[in-house]
Design a protein around this motif. Structure first.
Motif, PDB file in Angstrom:
ATOM      1  N   GLU A 168     -85.205   4.337  55.958  1.00  0.00           N
ATOM      2  CA  GLU A 168     -85.995   3.219  55.430  1.00  0.00           C
ATOM      3  C   GLU A 168     -87.115   2.859  56.408  1.00  0.00           C
ATOM      4  O   GLU A 168     -86.904   2.790  57.618  1.00  0.00           O
ATOM      5  CB  GLU A 168     -85.092   2.010  55.195  1.00  0.00           C
ATOM      6  CG  GLU A 168     -84.119   2.165  54.042  1.00  0.00           C
ATOM      7  CD  GLU A 168     -84.823   2.218  52.693  1.00  0.00           C
ATOM      8  OE1 GLU A 168     -85.933   1.642  52.593  1.00  0.00           O
ATOM      9  OE2 GLU A 168     -84.282   2.835  51.765  1.00  0.00           O
ATOM     10  N   LEU A 169     -88.284   2.592  55.862  1.00  0.00           N
ATOM     11  CA  LEU A 169     -89.426   2.282  56.714  1.00  0.00           C
ATOM     12  C   LEU A 169     -89.425   0.836  57.205  1.00  0.00           C
ATOM     13  O   LEU A 169     -90.120   0.504  58.173  1.00  0.00           O
ATOM     14  CB  LEU A 169     -90.735   2.571  55.963  1.00  0.00           C
ATOM     15  CG  LEU A 169     -90.972   4.044  55.621  1.00  0.00           C
ATOM     16  CD1 LEU A 169     -92.285   4.202  54.865  1.00  0.00           C
ATOM     17  CD2 LEU A 169     -90.975   4.904  56.872  1.00  0.00           C
ATOM     18  N   ASN A 170     -88.660  -0.033  56.547  1.00  0.00           N
ATOM     19  CA  ASN A 170     -88.544  -1.422  56.999  1.00  0.00           C
ATOM     20  C   ASN A 170     -89.890  -2.121  57.164  1.00  0.00           C
ATOM     21  O   ASN A 170     -90.108  -2.890  58.097  1.00  0.00           O
ATOM     22  CB  ASN A 170     -87.765  -1.497  58.317  1.00  0.00           C
ATOM     23  CG  ASN A 170     -86.273  -1.288  58.115  1.00  0.00           C
ATOM     24  OD1 ASN A 170     -85.739  -1.548  57.039  1.00  0.00           O
ATOM     25  ND2 ASN A 170     -85.605  -0.792  59.143  1.00  0.00           N
ATOM     26  N   GLY A 171     -90.796  -1.829  56.262  1.00  0.00           N
ATOM     27  CA  GLY A 171     -92.095  -2.493  56.304  1.00  0.00           C
ATOM     28  C   GLY A 171     -93.074  -1.884  57.288  1.00  0.00           C
ATOM     29  O   GLY A 171     -94.170  -2.421  57.489  1.00  0.00           O
ATOM     30  N   PHE A 172     -92.723  -0.745  57.892  1.00  0.00           N
ATOM     31  CA  PHE A 172     -93.602  -0.105  58.874  1.00  0.00           C
ATOM     32  C   PHE A 172     -94.952   0.236  58.254  1.00  0.00           C
ATOM     33  O   PHE A 172     -96.012  -0.037  58.826  1.00  0.00           O
ATOM     34  CB  PHE A 172     -92.905   1.150  59.400  1.00  0.00           C
ATOM     35  CG  PHE A 172     -93.659   1.885  60.477  1.00  0.00           C
ATOM     36  CD1 PHE A 172     -94.260   1.198  61.526  1.00  0.00           C
ATOM     37  CD2 PHE A 172     -93.745   3.271  60.460  1.00  0.00           C
ATOM     38  CE1 PHE A 172     -94.941   1.876  62.531  1.00  0.00           C
ATOM     39  CE2 PHE A 172     -94.414   3.959  61.458  1.00  0.00           C
ATOM     40  CZ  PHE A 172     -95.014   3.265  62.493  1.00  0.00           C
ATOM     41  N   ASN A 173     -94.933   0.816  57.072  1.00  0.00           N
ATOM     42  CA  ASN A 173     -96.178   1.175  56.401  1.00  0.00           C
ATOM     43  C   ASN A 173     -96.966  -0.048  55.972  1.00  0.00           C
ATOM     44  O   ASN A 173     -98.199  -0.059  55.971  1.00  0.00           O
ATOM     45  CB  ASN A 173     -95.880   2.062  55.189  1.00  0.00           C
ATOM     46  CG  ASN A 173     -94.925   1.417  54.208  1.00  0.00           C
ATOM     47  OD1 ASN A 173     -93.894   0.871  54.602  1.00  0.00           O
ATOM     48  ND2 ASN A 173     -95.239   1.468  52.923  1.00  0.00           N
ATOM     49  N   GLN A 174     -96.252  -1.129  55.607  1.00  0.00           N
ATOM     50  CA  GLN A 174     -96.945  -2.356  55.217  1.00  0.00           C
ATOM     51  C   GLN A 174     -97.623  -3.001  56.417  1.00  0.00           C
ATOM     52  O   GLN A 174     -98.724  -3.549  56.315  1.00  0.00           O
ATOM     53  CB  GLN A 174     -95.941  -3.318  54.572  1.00  0.00           C
ATOM     54  CG  GLN A 174     -95.364  -2.776  53.261  1.00  0.00           C
ATOM     55  CD  GLN A 174     -94.167  -3.568  52.784  1.00  0.00           C
ATOM     56  OE1 GLN A 174     -93.644  -4.410  53.497  1.00  0.00           O
ATOM     57  NE2 GLN A 174     -93.715  -3.282  51.567  1.00  0.00           N
ATOM     58  N   TRP A 175     -96.940  -2.952  57.575  1.00  0.00           N
ATOM     59  CA  TRP A 175     -97.560  -3.485  58.796  1.00  0.00           C
ATOM     60  C   TRP A 175     -98.846  -2.726  59.116  1.00  0.00           C
ATOM     61  O   TRP A 175     -99.862  -3.329  59.450  1.00  0.00           O
ATOM     62  CB  TRP A 175     -96.563  -3.364  59.955  1.00  0.00           C
ATOM     63  CG  TRP A 175     -97.142  -3.670  61.298  1.00  0.00           C
ATOM     64  CD1 TRP A 175     -97.675  -4.858  61.713  1.00  0.00           C
ATOM     65  CD2 TRP A 175     -97.263  -2.774  62.412  1.00  0.00           C
ATOM     66  NE1 TRP A 175     -98.101  -4.751  63.012  1.00  0.00           N
ATOM     67  CE2 TRP A 175     -97.865  -3.487  63.469  1.00  0.00           C
ATOM     68  CE3 TRP A 175     -96.895  -1.441  62.607  1.00  0.00           C
ATOM     69  CZ2 TRP A 175     -98.117  -2.922  64.712  1.00  0.00           C
ATOM     70  CZ3 TRP A 175     -97.144  -0.868  63.848  1.00  0.00           C
ATOM     71  CH2 TRP A 175     -97.755  -1.601  64.886  1.00  0.00           C
ATOM     72  N   THR A 179     -97.458  -7.102  66.416  1.00  0.00           N
ATOM     73  CA  THR A 179     -96.725  -5.870  66.704  1.00  0.00           C
ATOM     74  C   THR A 179     -95.758  -5.593  65.560  1.00  0.00           C
ATOM     75  O   THR A 179     -95.397  -6.503  64.806  1.00  0.00           O
ATOM     76  CB  THR A 179     -95.939  -5.977  68.014  1.00  0.00           C
ATOM     77  OG1 THR A 179     -94.900  -6.960  67.854  1.00  0.00           O
ATOM     78  CG2 THR A 179     -96.836  -6.370  69.168  1.00  0.00           C
ATOM     79  N   PHE A 180     -95.318  -4.354  65.442  1.00  0.00           N
ATOM     80  CA  PHE A 180     -94.356  -4.039  64.396  1.00  0.00           C
ATOM     81  C   PHE A 180     -93.039  -4.772  64.642  1.00  0.00           C
ATOM     82  O   PHE A 180     -92.403  -5.264  63.713  1.00  0.00           O
ATOM     83  CB  PHE A 180     -94.115  -2.533  64.323  1.00  0.00           C
ATOM     84  CG  PHE A 180     -93.045  -2.140  63.347  1.00  0.00           C
ATOM     85  CD1 PHE A 180     -93.102  -2.555  62.016  1.00  0.00           C
ATOM     86  CD2 PHE A 180     -91.970  -1.365  63.754  1.00  0.00           C
ATOM     87  CE1 PHE A 180     -92.120  -2.201  61.109  1.00  0.00           C
ATOM     88  CE2 PHE A 180     -90.977  -1.003  62.856  1.00  0.00           C
ATOM     89  CZ  PHE A 180     -91.045  -1.423  61.537  1.00  0.00           C
TER      90      PHE A 180
END
Length: 1010
Positions: free
Chosen positions: A449-456, A726-727
């Motif tokens: 799961e990206l956990n919002g990484f791409n959204q950040w 930051t992420f």
């Protein structure tokens, strides 16, 4: 009425000390194209780069003014550097002879007054006061003349200058133009009116430039001077055949597969032909999706998550070349120096002949930092740490980039290196607010799961689990049963080895019992193997027993490529292995030895059939194998931490490479059927771990200091927002609404500590780092280690202390305590290191190494590291260092890899110490120069007196240089004066011949040579 024009743009500079500009040539080309397309009868001259010498340009401009009649309009544009005393800089300008190689603006002012032209429009996209990378030539002690812009303008003479005499002229990220030229094009070509006139349009140009400058954080106000009776009217400029030819649309939105589809978009024939030769079937499915669905060749950012060997690296390569074609720079960020070196050499060979300038920056002496800072490159390869360091020290780097390719992006989750990757990405996210937004292409192995990484990051994700070469993954137990998942996804079992083939070969059961019969079976079928081991010693031992057991022929080419001098114990073992058709790959080998192994393994007839390696080989080095064997499932020396699923997938992904194998196989070893089933469920069928930041609340101080080093100044209230940027902060604030209030509570205490340590200053509520704070914040050190370093430096009387003492001081840092110096943990055998340290560094050194809570054992390890470094930089032979510090061959053996790890890590943190020393000891330049000298000594392992040997025209290894030292040949002159037989004895026949040839070439090219 006739129009005459001269357009000048100077990006490149003959003088290597002058900063190159990415946008000046594009400015001249764009204005020439627009005016030529608009005025078919325009009499014009275009002078860019090498053609724009002082003589040619001065003559063209002055002649255009001289021959103009009273019915003519003369249009002049200059984009490039200016000097502080009001001169224009050309391609052949020499910084040591500015008066003879530049054109004073006063000369132009005289010519403007003398010309008969009805009107003169002079567009000057340059500046005469500013700093790099503005369009000004920085020179020391240059007196400022009374030059004034007003002198150039007058009746019928219109000057449109990029900025006032006290400001800087900047370039606009994205367009590749100077701010003034970009605004001029927008006002004169993109408006709705059929005509534009001066001075009416001047206000629009000024405002557009000012707004663009403010967005970048600069103040740049163009100057409009002069007037023309009745106005100076032009038709709206057109984009016609000339403009389209010089600025073809590089944005590729659709391809059908063949690389030839890229030719109409400006991609060079030589490069496209290379791609066709490498990939005759054209773009694969993943690459076509990146282009057609995600517009990666239209400068759109993208995250590509796909298995090893899926072709994702080519996506980054395509984006990089597209960026260069569009006139911008491209950088690749990679995790290890070995990969940086490999990619640098690969891309130099691939694209050098096409005219692309390829450079690297990994913290070594071979780095091209000067070329990077002066923009003399097209493609650059960085390690993560070096990119962050250079970008912090030279913020203009980002504004000149077209694309940043981050390879192995999953490293953001790494406990040690993740902070660097995250700070780089946070810097790119924050730069968008200033209008600096290079394309980001992030390439990663398969993630959970990206956990919002791409959204950040605000980027789309191209996810693929397909490989052009199918991969079979399985687990083999000691009964010989392989449980595997076939390429079609079906789970199967087979008796891969007969049970009688697996026998105990040593006193205890070990992986060797299975690896040997498995390797025998696979190699007999013509396969190439990589056996991953979890330590350097195990990899070395594995290659040795396979060499004995497999009975293969010698790897002749690899043996012939090995160095003959400065050999370590591993060097001798490698020769033994290569004689039996095997090899190992680890930090115990020198770079030359590793490269010989890699080439021998890649080559179909290289003679290396089995390669035993540590896990670092999984991170991108090009070593295709048909089968990968994972002999362990956990790391050694890291509290037995099991491999993550992502780490396993990376190692497994080394099996089966496009163009080498039709199918790859990855086999993990298990002790029994129960463990086999457990490992199969966890690693083969498991999903990689979710993306998580390495940010931890207990590291808040370190993150705060690193973030503050990236900004000019903020109020206390703004700091939580920086951390949320930051992420880690983004994810924490999403998961816990109370996180930001918690951070706000911590900020006050942390700021107080920064102020007390003189790392920060509070100016009317605005917090900014001091010079010392910037040095610590931009360093490789944690907050606590940074404070420790400052305290240690302040506690030394440097007037009576040698710079070498810094190397001892660094061993006290917590980052160095993580560096292993193999040491016996029982008894007092290692206590001798204390007296050895005292002998080398003085009595105070032993006391220093007890600082900050070190127990006796930790102190001895610090002493051991300090002594090893001392011997290394004094030129003690590797085998002698290994002998001196190996207390027990089985439990505390010191090998070449340990020596280099200690020396390289010390060198890496010495760069941080150098910044702290500079901030604290500005009044001691001799010491600072001596500290600077330690960096190459740590890299090459040489005493001070022999450093001139680094200037020889060919590269020698440490053993060869030490042999020259023994003969008192300490510089080029002494080396070239050596008799042939003596030189051959020192460096070998091949290197001797190369050196003599290089010397002859240098002599023949020297001034006055006949």
């Amino acid at each position: 009425m006739a129009y005459k024009a001269v357009f000048v743009g100077v990006n490149k500079q003959l003088d290597q000390t002058v900063n190159e500009l990415p946008g000046a040539k594009r400015d001249a080309l764009a204005l020439w194209s627009l005016f030529s397309d608009t005025f078919p009868d325009l009499s014009s001259t275009l002078l860019v780069d090498e053609v724009a010498t002082k003589e040619v340009t001065s003559r063209a401009i002055l002649e255009a003014l001289d021959i103009a009649s009273d019915e003519d309009v003369v249009i002049l544009s200059f984009a490039g550097h200016g000097t502080p005393d009001g001169c224009l800089v050309f391609y052949d300008t020499v910084s040591t002879d500015l008066s003879g190689t530049t054109l004073p603006m006063t000369t132009l002012a005289d010519a403007f007054r003398m010309t008969k032209a009805r009107a003169v429009l002079f567009v000057l996209d340059s500046c005469f006061s500013g700093h790099a990378p503005a369009r000004v030539l920085e020179v020391n002690a240059t007196p400022r003349s009374a030059f004034s812009l007003e002198n150039v303008a007058g009746d019928g003479r219109v000057l449109l200058a990029a900025c006032t005499a006290t400001q800087s002229a900047w370039e606009q990220p994205g367009t590749g133009h100077g701010l003034l030229t970009a605004a001029l094009i927008q006002a004169m070509a993109d408006g709705m009116a059929e005509t534009v006139s001066f001075p009416a349009i001047a206000d629009d140009i000024i405002q557009l430039t000012r707004v663009a400058g403010e967005r970048l954080g600069y103040t740049q106000t163009p100057v409009f001077l002069g007037h023309v009776e009745g106005g100076l009217v032009f038709p709206r400029l057109k984009r016609g055949a000339n403009f389209n030819a010089n600025f073809p649309s590089t944005n590729v939105v659709h391809v059908n597969g063949p690389f030839s589809d890229l030719l109409p978009h400006g991609f060079p024939d030589e490069i496209v032909e290379q791609w066709v030769a490498r990939f005759p079937h054209g773009l694969n499915t993943l690459q076509m999706r990146a282009v057609n669905e995600y517009a990666v060749l239209a400068a759109r950012s993208l995250m590509v998550v796909a298995p090893t060997s899926s072709g994702k690296t080519m996506v980054g390569e395509l984006a990089a070349i597209q960026s260069v074609v569009a006139g911008q720079k491209a950088v690749f960020l990679l995790p290890y120096r070995a990969i940086v070196n490999e990619k640098f050499e690969e891309f130099t060979a691939r694209y050098g002949e096409a005219g692309l300038r390829v450079v690297r920056c990994s913290g070594d002496a071979s780095d091209s930092v000067g070329s990077i800072l002066t923009s003399r490159y097209d493609l650059a390869f960085f390690t993560y740490e070096m990119f962050l360091s250079v970008a912090l020290g030279s913020p203009h780097l980002l504004s000149r980039l077209g694309v940043v390719v981050v390879d192995e992006g999953q490293f953001i989750t790494d406990p040690r290196r993740g902070i660097t990757v995250e700070l780089i990405l946070a810097m790119l996210v924050r730069a968008k607010e200033r209008g600096v937004s290079p394309q980001l292409v992030l390439l990663s192995a398969v993630l959970g799961e990206l956990n919002g990484f791409n959204q950040w990051l605000d980027v789309p994700v191209l996810l693929s689990r397909e490989r052009p070469v199918p991969l079979i993954e399985g687990v083999l137990d000691r009964n010989g049963t392989l449980q595997y998942r076939d390429a079609d996804g079906a789970v199967k079992t087979e008796e891969m080895l007969p049970r009688h083939a697996i026998v105990q070969r040593t006193k205890e059961q070990s992986s060797q019992d299975v690896v040997v019969p498995l390797a025998q079976k696979l190699v007999s079928r013509g396969e190439k193997l990589i056996v991953f081991r979890n330590s350097r010693g195990k990899a070395q031992g594995c290659a040795k027993y396979l060499a004995r057991e497999l009975g293969l022929g010698r790897a002749t080419a690899a043996l012939g490529a090995l160095p003959e001098h400065g050999l370590s114990s591993a060097s001798h073992d490698l020769r033994f292995c290569l004689e039996g058709g095997t090899a190992f790959h680890s930090a115990n080998l020198t770079r030359t030895e590793r490269e010989a192994v890699e080439r021998g393994f890649r080559s179909a007839d290289g003679g290396i059939h089995a390669l035993a390696s540590t896990t670092t080989l999984a991170a991108g080095i090009n070593t295709p194998a048909s089968t990968v064997i994972l002999a362990e499932k956990e790391f050694l020396g890291e509290d037995g931490r099991p491999f993550t699923i992502a780490e396993y997938k990376n190692m497994a992904g080394r099996a089966g490479r496009l163009g080498f194998n039709e199918t790859g196989k990855a086999i993990m070893l298990a002790d029994n059927p129960i463990e086999r089933a457990q490992l199969f469920a966890r690693y083969v069928q498991g999903r990689p771990e979710d993306v998580a930041s390495s940010f931890k609340n207990e590291k808040l101080a370190t993150w705060l200091l690193r973030i503050l080093s990236q900004v000019r100044g903020v109020t206390t209230a703004e700091i939580p927002g920086l951390l949320v940027n930051t992420f880690g902060g983004y994810a924490a604030s999403r998961a816990n609404p109370a996180w930001v209030p918690w951070v706000e509570e911590q900020i006050s205490e942390l700021i107080s500590r920064l102020l007390q340590a003189n790392l920060a200053e509070d100016e009317s509520g605005v917090i900014h780092l001091t010079l010392l704070g910037q040095a610590v914040g931009a360093s490789s050190l944690s907050f606590e280690s940074g404070l420790r370093l400052v305290e240690l430096v302040r506690g030394v009387d440097w007037a009576t202390t040698s710079s070498v003492y810094v190397l001892c001081l660094l061993q006290v840092l917590e980052e160095m305590d993580d560096v292993n110096a193999p040491t016996l943990k029982r008894g007092t055998t290692e206590a001798v290191r204390v007296s050895q340290t005292t002998q080398r560094f003085g009595l105070r050194a032993a006391q220093l190494l007890q600082r900050f809570g070190a127990d006796q054992h930790q102190m001895w390890k610090r002493c051991k590291r300090a002594c090893i470094i001392s011997d290394w930089i004094e030129g003690v032979a590797v085998d002698e260092i290994e002998r001196r510090y190996t207390t027990n061959q089985f439990w505390a053996a010191v090998n070449y890899g340990d020596i280099m790890n200690i020396a390289d890590t010390t060198r890496y943190h010495l760069r941080s110490a150098r910044g702290v020393l500079t901030a604290l000891l500005l009044d001691n330049p001799e010491l600072l120069a001596s500290v600077e000298e330690l960096i190459p000594r740590l890299e090459f392992g040489l005493p001070t007196r022999s450093l001139p040997l680094l200037n020889l025209p060919i590269e020698l290894n440490r053993g060869q240089r030490l042999a020259l030292i023994e003969c008192d040949a300490l510089d080029s002159e002494a080396v070239f004066a050596m008799p042939d037989d003596a030189l051959t004895q020192c460096i070998g026949a091949e290197s001797s011949a190369k050196l003599r040839e290089a010397h002859r070439e240098l002599a023949s090219s020297a001034p006055g040579a006949v």
